[in-house]
Design an enzyme around this catalytic site. Structure first.
Site, PDB file in Angstrom:
ATOM      1  N   CYS A   1     -15.394  -6.309  14.742  1.00 60.24           N
ATOM      2  CA  CYS A   1     -14.262  -5.828  13.956  1.00 60.24           C
ATOM      3  C   CYS A   1     -13.043  -5.818  14.868  1.00 60.24           C
ATOM      4  O   CYS A   1     -13.065  -6.427  15.940  1.00 60.24           O
ATOM      5  CB  CYS A   1     -14.533  -4.461  13.320  1.00 60.24           C
TER       6      CYS A   1
ATOM      7  N   ARG B   1     -15.937  -0.027  12.132  1.00 55.25           N
ATOM      8  CA  ARG B   1     -16.867  -0.833  11.333  1.00 55.25           C
ATOM      9  C   ARG B   1     -17.989  -1.462  12.146  1.00 55.25           C
ATOM     10  O   ARG B   1     -19.166  -1.358  11.774  1.00 55.25           O
ATOM     11  CB  ARG B   1     -16.100  -1.928  10.585  1.00 55.25           C
TER      12      ARG B   1
ATOM     13  N   ASP C   1     -10.962  -1.893   6.694  1.00 50.97           N
ATOM     14  CA  ASP C   1     -10.867  -1.046   7.880  1.00 50.97           C
ATOM     15  C   ASP C   1     -10.587   0.386   7.420  1.00 50.97           C
ATOM     16  O   ASP C   1      -9.548   0.661   6.826  1.00 50.97           O
ATOM     17  CB  ASP C   1      -9.747  -1.540   8.788  1.00 50.97           C
TER      18      ASP C   1
END
Length: 157
Positions: free
Chosen positions: A7, A13, A121
């Site tokens: 990520c 994440r 996100d």
């Protein structure tokens, strides 16, 4: 087999994806995570990621953020990116078709009529954003784990 989750900062994440996929695979699989920026290098996952993981029976608190490196394209067998920007950044470092073929979006294997292509996100959201992201990643990792296990049992010539 070695799998890398990617990520942006490697604090929200991808640490969740690392922990979730590890929980679904036997120990002969290696799962790690990295970020396309080095802003949080060495930091623990975001406390909200740690909290949602604990709520779901996982401990990701010992993970530390690291920056994605071009050598990761050689070291890992599969690289799963959380969004199209991460995918673009990783692919920009690829030097061969073999490296590019290892890289995909995490959500690629799901029925995309019901799911987005990307994992949003949650950094700027509240805990509900982290809960949603956890569910998305968990669902994707369930299918990825099934596919990886099937693939690992295939006899190679």
């Amino acid at each position: 087999m070695k799998i890398l989750m990617v990520c942006l900062g490697n604090i929200c994440r991808s640490p969740l994806a690392e922990g979730i996929l590890k929980s679904k695979l036997p120990s002969n699989f290696t799962v790690d995570s990295a970020g396309t920026i080095n802003m949080h290098e060495g930091n623990a996952p975001d406390k909200r990621s740690v909290e949602v993981a604990v709520k779901n029976g996982l401990n990701i608190s010992k993970q530390r953020s690291r920056h994605f490196q071009s050598q990761d394209l050689d070291e890992y067998d599969r690289i799963f990116c959380m969004d199209k920007n991460n995918l673009r950044d990783v692919l920009s470092l690829a030097e061969s078709d073999e490296q590019r073929q290892k890289v995909s979006l995490l959500m690629n294997d799901l029925n995309l009529k019901q799911h987005p292509h990307e994992v949003p996100d949650p950094y700027w959201s509240g805990s509900e954003g982290f809960d949603q992201v956890y569910r998305q990643i968990d669902e994707a990792c369930e299918i990825i784990a099934e596919n990886l296990l099937k693939e690992s049992f295939k006899i190679k010539p």
